[in-house]
Scaffold this active site. Structure first.
Site, PDB file in Angstrom:
ATOM      1  N   ARG A  15       0.835  -1.206   0.000  1.00 26.89           N
ATOM      2  CA  ARG A  15       0.000   0.000   0.000  1.00 26.89           C
ATOM      3  C   ARG A  15       0.874   1.263   0.000  1.00 26.89           C
ATOM      4  O   ARG A  15       1.014   1.930  -1.026  1.00 26.89           O
ATOM      5  CB  ARG A  15      -0.943  -0.025   1.219  1.00 26.89           C
ATOM      6  CG  ARG A  15      -2.091   0.949   1.163  1.00 26.89           C
ATOM      7  CD  ARG A  15      -1.714   2.356   1.488  1.00 26.89           C
ATOM      8  NE  ARG A  15      -1.124   2.517   2.819  1.00 26.89           N
ATOM      9  CZ  ARG A  15      -0.564   3.648   3.236  1.00 26.89           C
ATOM     10  NH1 ARG A  15      -0.534   4.714   2.458  1.00 26.89           N
ATOM     11  NH2 ARG A  15      -0.020   3.730   4.448  1.00 26.89           N
ATOM     12  N   ASP A  16       1.534   1.550   1.096  1.00 27.37           N
ATOM     13  CA  ASP A  16       2.334   2.780   1.171  1.00 27.37           C
ATOM     14  C   ASP A  16       3.455   2.730   0.144  1.00 27.37           C
ATOM     15  O   ASP A  16       3.812   3.740  -0.474  1.00 27.37           O
ATOM     16  CB  ASP A  16       2.916   2.926   2.587  1.00 27.37           C
ATOM     17  CG  ASP A  16       3.193   4.363   2.980  1.00 27.37           C
ATOM     18  OD1 ASP A  16       3.335   5.203   2.079  1.00 27.37           O
ATOM     19  OD2 ASP A  16       3.275   4.650   4.186  1.00 27.37           O
ATOM     20  N   HIS A 207       5.422   4.486  12.595  1.00 27.09           N
ATOM     21  CA  HIS A 207       5.387   4.412  11.116  1.00 27.09           C
ATOM     22  C   HIS A 207       6.370   5.470  10.615  1.00 27.09           C
ATOM     23  O   HIS A 207       6.044   6.654  10.552  1.00 27.09           O
ATOM     24  CB  HIS A 207       3.946   4.689  10.663  1.00 27.09           C
ATOM     25  CG  HIS A 207       3.725   4.764   9.188  1.00 27.09           C
ATOM     26  ND1 HIS A 207       2.994   3.831   8.480  1.00 27.09           N
ATOM     27  CD2 HIS A 207       4.087   5.684   8.266  1.00 27.09           C
ATOM     28  CE1 HIS A 207       2.922   4.176   7.202  1.00 27.09           C
ATOM     29  NE2 HIS A 207       3.581   5.309   7.047  1.00 27.09           N
ATOM     30  N   HIS A 209       8.860   7.057   7.875  1.00 30.31           N
ATOM     31  CA  HIS A 209       9.465   7.186   6.534  1.00 30.31           C
ATOM     32  C   HIS A 209      10.936   7.545   6.767  1.00 30.31           C
ATOM     33  O   HIS A 209      11.307   8.117   7.795  1.00 30.31           O
ATOM     34  CB  HIS A 209       8.723   8.246   5.718  1.00 30.31           C
ATOM     35  CG  HIS A 209       7.403   7.718   5.221  1.00 30.31           C
ATOM     36  ND1 HIS A 209       7.224   7.245   3.944  1.00 30.31           N
ATOM     37  CD2 HIS A 209       6.219   7.545   5.861  1.00 30.31           C
ATOM     38  CE1 HIS A 209       5.972   6.819   3.808  1.00 30.31           C
ATOM     39  NE2 HIS A 209       5.337   6.977   4.959  1.00 30.31           N
ATOM     40  N   CYS A 240       4.420   9.308   0.023  1.00 33.46           N
ATOM     41  CA  CYS A 240       3.011   9.709   0.033  1.00 33.46           C
ATOM     42  C   CYS A 240       2.786  10.669  -1.120  1.00 33.46           C
ATOM     43  O   CYS A 240       3.520  11.640  -1.278  1.00 33.46           O
ATOM     44  CB  CYS A 240       2.658  10.382   1.361  1.00 33.46           C
ATOM     45  SG  CYS A 240       0.973  11.019   1.388  1.00 33.46           S
ATOM     46  N   ASN A 249       8.949   4.219   3.335  1.00 29.73           N
ATOM     47  CA  ASN A 249       9.091   3.807   4.739  1.00 29.73           C
ATOM     48  C   ASN A 249      10.455   3.166   4.918  1.00 29.73           C
ATOM     49  O   ASN A 249      11.079   2.729   3.954  1.00 29.73           O
ATOM     50  CB  ASN A 249       8.036   2.750   5.079  1.00 29.73           C
ATOM     51  CG  ASN A 249       6.648   3.299   5.029  1.00 29.73           C
ATOM     52  OD1 ASN A 249       6.044   3.342   3.975  1.00 29.73           O
ATOM     53  ND2 ASN A 249       6.142   3.736   6.158  1.00 29.73           N
TER      54      ASN A 249
HETATM   55  P1  HMG Z   1     -13.262  14.505  -1.781  1.00 29.94           P
HETATM   56  O1  HMG Z   1     -13.059  14.927  -3.206  1.00 29.94           O
HETATM   57  O2  HMG Z   1     -13.359  15.585  -0.746  1.00 29.94           O
HETATM   58  O3  HMG Z   1     -14.486  13.497  -1.593  1.00 29.94           O
HETATM   59  O4  HMG Z   1     -12.079  13.537  -1.388  1.00 29.94           O
HETATM   60  P2  HMG Z   1     -15.953  13.456  -2.074  1.00 29.94           P
HETATM   61  O5  HMG Z   1     -16.704  12.699  -1.026  1.00 29.94           O
HETATM   62  O6  HMG Z   1     -16.438  14.831  -2.472  1.00 29.94           O
HETATM   63  O7  HMG Z   1     -15.897  12.554  -3.388  1.00 29.94           O
HETATM   64  C1  HMG Z   1     -15.275  12.961  -4.589  1.00 29.94           C
HETATM   65  C2  HMG Z   1     -15.273  11.810  -5.566  1.00 29.94           C
HETATM   66  O8  HMG Z   1     -14.486  10.716  -5.057  1.00 29.94           O
HETATM   67  C3  HMG Z   1     -16.656  11.227  -5.823  1.00 29.94           C
HETATM   68  O9  HMG Z   1     -16.629  10.687  -7.152  1.00 29.94           O
HETATM   69  C4  HMG Z   1     -16.723  10.074  -4.861  1.00 29.94           C
HETATM   70  O10 HMG Z   1     -17.610   9.060  -5.256  1.00 29.94           O
HETATM   71  C5  HMG Z   1     -15.307   9.543  -4.908  1.00 29.94           C
HETATM   72  P3  HMG Z   1     -17.268  11.512  -8.379  1.00 29.94           P
HETATM   73  O11 HMG Z   1     -18.693  11.734  -7.966  1.00 29.94           O
HETATM   74  O12 HMG Z   1     -16.496  12.787  -8.485  1.00 29.94           O
HETATM   75  O13 HMG Z   1     -17.075  10.582  -9.534  1.00 29.94           O
HETATM   76  N1  HMG Z   1     -14.917   8.880  -3.671  1.00 29.94           N
HETATM   77  C6  HMG Z   1     -14.430   7.640  -3.600  1.00 29.94           C
HETATM   78  N2  HMG Z   1     -14.183   6.716  -4.533  1.00 29.94           N
HETATM   79  C7  HMG Z   1     -13.690   5.531  -4.102  1.00 29.94           C
HETATM   80  N3  HMG Z   1     -13.441   5.241  -2.801  1.00 29.94           N
HETATM   81  C8  HMG Z   1     -13.679   6.147  -1.854  1.00 29.94           C
HETATM   82  C9  HMG Z   1     -14.202   7.408  -2.238  1.00 29.94           C
HETATM   83  N4  HMG Z   1     -14.544   8.502  -1.543  1.00 29.94           N
HETATM   84  C10 HMG Z   1     -14.984   9.407  -2.430  1.00 29.94           C
HETATM   85  N5  HMG Z   1     -13.414   5.861  -0.577  1.00 29.94           N
HETATM   86  C11 HMG Z   1     -11.206  11.689  -0.170  1.00 29.94           C
HETATM   87  C12 HMG Z   1     -11.973  12.973  -0.095  1.00 29.94           C
HETATM   88  C13 HMG Z   1     -10.871  11.271   1.247  1.00 29.94           C
HETATM   89  C14 HMG Z   1     -12.069  10.616  -0.844  1.00 29.94           C
HETATM   90  C15 HMG Z   1      -9.930  11.922  -1.006  1.00 29.94           C
HETATM   91  O14 HMG Z   1      -9.269  13.040  -0.505  1.00 29.94           O
HETATM   92  C16 HMG Z   1      -9.001  10.750  -1.006  1.00 29.94           C
HETATM   93  O15 HMG Z   1      -9.318   9.705  -1.559  1.00 29.94           O
HETATM   94  N6  HMG Z   1      -7.817  10.896  -0.391  1.00 29.94           N
HETATM   95  C17 HMG Z   1      -6.900   9.789  -0.241  1.00 29.94           C
HETATM   96  C18 HMG Z   1      -5.510  10.284  -0.197  1.00 29.94           C
HETATM   97  C19 HMG Z   1      -4.588   9.111   0.017  1.00 29.94           C
HETATM   98  O16 HMG Z   1      -4.915   7.970  -0.231  1.00 29.94           O
HETATM   99  N7  HMG Z   1      -3.353   9.434   0.467  1.00 29.94           N
HETATM  100  C20 HMG Z   1      -2.368   8.441   0.690  1.00 29.94           C
HETATM  101  C21 HMG Z   1      -2.679   7.536   1.844  1.00 29.94           C
HETATM  102  S1  HMG Z   1      -2.358   8.279   3.418  1.00 29.94           S
HETATM  103  C22 HMG Z   1      -0.676   8.024   3.662  1.00 29.94           C
HETATM  104  O17 HMG Z   1       0.018   7.559   2.798  1.00 29.94           O
HETATM  105  C23 HMG Z   1      -0.122   8.370   5.013  1.00 29.94           C
HETATM  106  C24 HMG Z   1       0.179   7.123   5.872  1.00 29.94           C
HETATM  107  O18 HMG Z   1       1.072   6.241   5.211  1.00 29.94           O
HETATM  108  C25 HMG Z   1       0.794   7.584   7.197  1.00 29.94           C
HETATM  109  C26 HMG Z   1       1.967   8.538   6.963  1.00 29.94           C
HETATM  110  O19 HMG Z   1       3.014   8.113   6.426  1.00 29.94           O
HETATM  111  O20 HMG Z   1       1.783   9.707   7.268  1.00 29.94           O
HETATM  112  C27 HMG Z   1      -1.109   6.352   6.206  1.00 29.94           C
HETATM  113 MG    MG Z   2       3.169   6.437   5.171  1.00 28.69          MG
END
Ligand code: HMG
Ligand code: MG
Length: 311
Positions: A15-16, A207, A209, A240, A249
């Site tokens: 995933r990450d 966690h 990086h 990210c 990581n």
């Molecule tokens: P948004 O645009 O505010 O959400 O995004 P929305 O509810 O207005 O939806 C917009 C569109 O996305 C819609 O589709 C929804 O259906 C769709 P449209 O009508 O435009 O065709 N949608 C989805 N589709 C599939 N699955 C879903 C989903 N939700 C909405 N779950 C949202 C808000 C949270 C969805 C967006 O900002 C997002 O997906 N962000 C994810 C970012 C991400 O994955 N970042 C990386 C992971 S975090 C990380 O790596 C950190 C970590 O490792 C720890 C660290 O190292 O810090 C964990």
């Molecule tokens: Mg991470």
């Protein structure tokens, strides 16, 4: 505080590690990687993300990945779920654990999940309630606990505040995440101790990086205060998409080598992880970022060159 004699490693490479790859990694490759990691003995693998495919296209095939992996009894396959839509996808795909992911920095929360910290907690509440109702394990991840790419310094009190809110949501485990790898050991210990004042220490994870090369030191510092769960990414893959310049990581191979060298058990076969790291690095055409992985692969190649040819 005595060092733990067993550490749980959560392998987050699928995933990450892969989420930041620009070219789409074929589903078959993701499945093969997870199967190799399963065989290596991990008890927890972060396998997929059920996020918007517009935000992170690389994770769009999460349902297929989850459907095709060979699961091992005793291994939890986790998935990121930012909202109810993600939760429903993850449950349909048979995730054993769902991960709500917030941040200790307002700026990062906006960039990563498009809402404030308070709004994110409100979005997580129904996910947490549904997870509890369905008996699915719930993990909370707190980004930028040691610093933020947009806001810089992050006060310890901001981390503690999110730990408290995640505890109130019913999280079974909470990740203290150094998204951009800026933390150093003293500060890491301060944050871990402060988090442990709000949440059970044996359910807090680190966690890290490795952007600034501090991750192994930060793991050692965390071990010293009793943290016994760490995330790591095979071959040090990753970053990210919403934290530019952040590298992967800490490499799983490097963490295992250090822990096993200290007599700390993990139940994981280091050599199998090195082979998985070699597989994925070649499959996606990236240099292997694990020092231990590179060292062992070189040693094995030298040993096989030196072996007498069969006649
Ligand atoms: P948004 O645009 O505010 O959400 O995004 P929305 O509810 O207005 O939806 C917009 C569109 O996305 C819609 O589709 C929804 O259906 C769709 P449209 O009508 O435009 O065709 N949608 C989805 N589709 C599939 N699955 C879903 C989903 N939700 C909405 N779950 C949202 C808000 C949270 C969805 C967006 O900002 C997002 O997906 N962000 C994810 C970012 C991400 O994955 N970042 C990386 C992971 S975090 C990380 O790596 C950190 C970590 O490792 C720890 C660290 O190292 O810090 C964990
Ligand atoms: Mg991470």
């Amino acid at each position: 505080m005595t060092m733990p004699n067993y550490v749980k490693i959560v392998e987050v490479g699928p995933r990450d590690g892969l989420q930041n790859e620009k070219a789409m990694v074929p589903t078959d490759v993701k499945v093969a990687l997870i199967n190799q990691l399963t065989d290596a003995g991990f008890v927890n693998i972060e396998a997929a993300s059920f996020v918007s495919p517009k935000w992170v296209p690389q994770m769009a095939d999460g349902a297929d990945v989850m459907a095709r992996i060979q699961r091992r009894a005793g291994t939890l396959y986790s998935a990121l779920t930012p909202n109810m839509k993600g939760f429903e996808g993850a449950i349909a795909a048979g995730a054993d654990e769902v991960v709500i992911f917030g941040a200790a920095s307002e700026a990062f929360s906006q960039k990563n999940i498009n809402c404030s910290i308070a709004e994110s907690i409100a979005r997580f509440a129904p996910v947490a309630a549904a997870a509890k109702e369905q008996g699915v394990r719930l993990r909370g991840s707190i980004s930028c606990a040691l610093g933020c790419p947009y806001q810089g310094e992050v006060p310890v009190s901001s981390v503690v505040d999110v730990v408290r809110r995640m505890r109130e949501l019913g999280c079974d485990e909470i990740d203290i995440a150094d998204t951009i790898g800026v933390g150093t050991p003293g500060r890491v210990q301060e944050v871990m101790r402060a988090a442990a004042a709000e949440f059970a220490l044996d359910r807090i994870s680190g966690h890290f990086h490795d952007t600034y090369g501090q991750a192994l030191s930060n793991i050692l510092a965390s071990l010293e205060v009793g943290v016994a769960i760490f995330h790591a990414s095979v071959a040090g893959l990753g970053g990210c998409p919403y934290a530019k310049g952040a590298t992967g990581n800490v490499a799983t191979e490097d963490v295992l080598y250090m822990l096993h060298g200290m007599g700390i058990h993990t139940g994981i076969d280091l050599e199998a992880v090195v082979r998985a790291g070699d597989y994925i690095s070649q499959a996606i055409g990236r240099a292997n970022s694990s020092r231990v992985g590179r060292a062992l692969l070189t040693k094995w190649a030298a040993a096989s060159d030196a072996a007498p040819a069969c006649v």
